[in-house]
Enzyme design. Structure first.
Site, PDB file in Angstrom:
ATOM      1  N   HIS A  82       0.873  -1.130  -0.165  1.00 14.12           N
ATOM      2  CA  HIS A  82       0.068   0.156  -0.196  1.00 14.12           C
ATOM      3  C   HIS A  82       0.827   1.205  -0.055  1.00 14.12           C
ATOM      4  CE1 HIS A  82      -4.041  -1.980   1.725  1.00 14.12           C
ATOM      5  NE2 HIS A  82      -3.266  -2.851   0.986  1.00 14.12           N
ATOM      6  N   ARG A  83       0.391   2.306  -0.262  1.00 15.69           N
ATOM      7  CA  ARG A  83       1.066   3.602  -0.516  1.00 15.69           C
ATOM      8  C   ARG A  83       1.280   3.951   0.993  1.00 15.69           C
ATOM      9  NH1 ARG A  83      -1.734   9.167  -2.372  1.00 15.69           N
ATOM     10  NH2 ARG A  83       0.022  10.589  -2.426  1.00 15.69           N
TER      11      ARG A  83
END
Length: 213
Positions: A82-83
């Site tokens: 995930h970012r």
């Protein structure tokens, strides 16, 4: 050849009457997965062990020849990430209804292809994280979590996986990496089995030196 049978890398079930061990290469459908000849997994399906691998995923899984993959091994691909450079890691853009455009690819923690060398033994329930490179002849302990590259002919184990020991001295390791027995023909490899399975490593060194000079 034993019983008049010739090893066939395109056989799915190399043990007659037993379906829980397969040669991987002839079963792979995803073009982003490359697997060498005679690599097997202790299961009846390989691609279910490659997770977070979506139609839009850009990374590849590359596995060499003669690898031994135990039951429960998982290859986690990059889209599990995930970012992480914003307030929340929540992926609104992937879920219906939320007003968010996908982040720029450069903002995602993409670690590249996952690459496993030749003659690698991966123990039961090991987890291989995205972008890891595992060298030829390495051994991964059962239930290890491998998040960093593994040198050829080394043993790693644990969560996170840590270096345990070298399998051989530096001279034999270099000879084996030059020799690349897995690239030889089936007939040549069959003839090499006494050497490849010998515990007399001094004689193994001498034999390989004679063959590569």
């Amino acid at each position: 050849m034993r019983n008049g049978k010739i090893p066939d890398p395109d056989t799915v079930h190399p043990i007659p009457g037993y379906e829980k061990e397969i040669y991987v290469r002839p079963t792979v459908n995803d073009p982003r997965i490359e697997v060498g000849e005679f690599t097997y997994i202790a299961d009846s399906d390989f691609e279910s062990h490659v997770t977070h691998f979506y139609p839009w995923s850009r990374d590849r899984l590359i596995i060499g020849k003669f690898c031994q993959i135990a039951a429960g091994v998982e290859f986690m691909m990059n889209d599990a990430n995930h970012r992480m450079n914003a307030v929340t890691t929540y992926p609104f853009y992937t879920l219906e209804g939320w007003d968010m455009t996908p982040p720029d690819p450069g903002e995602m923690p993409i670690k590249g292809d996952t690459v496993v060398g030749n003659d690698v033994w991966i123990g039961e329930d090991a987890l291989i994280l995205p972008g890891v490179h595992i060298g030829d002849g390495a051994i991964i302990g059962a239930r290890s979590v491998v998040g960093h590259d593994v040198e050829p002919y080394t043993v790693v184990a644990g969560d996170p996986a840590r270096f345990i020991r070298k399998r051989f001295d530096d001279e034999l390791t270099c000879l084996l990496l030059r020799f690349r027995w897995w690239d030889r023909s089936v007939d040549e490899i069959d003839a090499l089995i006494p050497m490849l399975t010998s515990r007399d490593l001094v004689k193994v060194k001498d034999k390989i030196k004679q063959m590569i000079i």
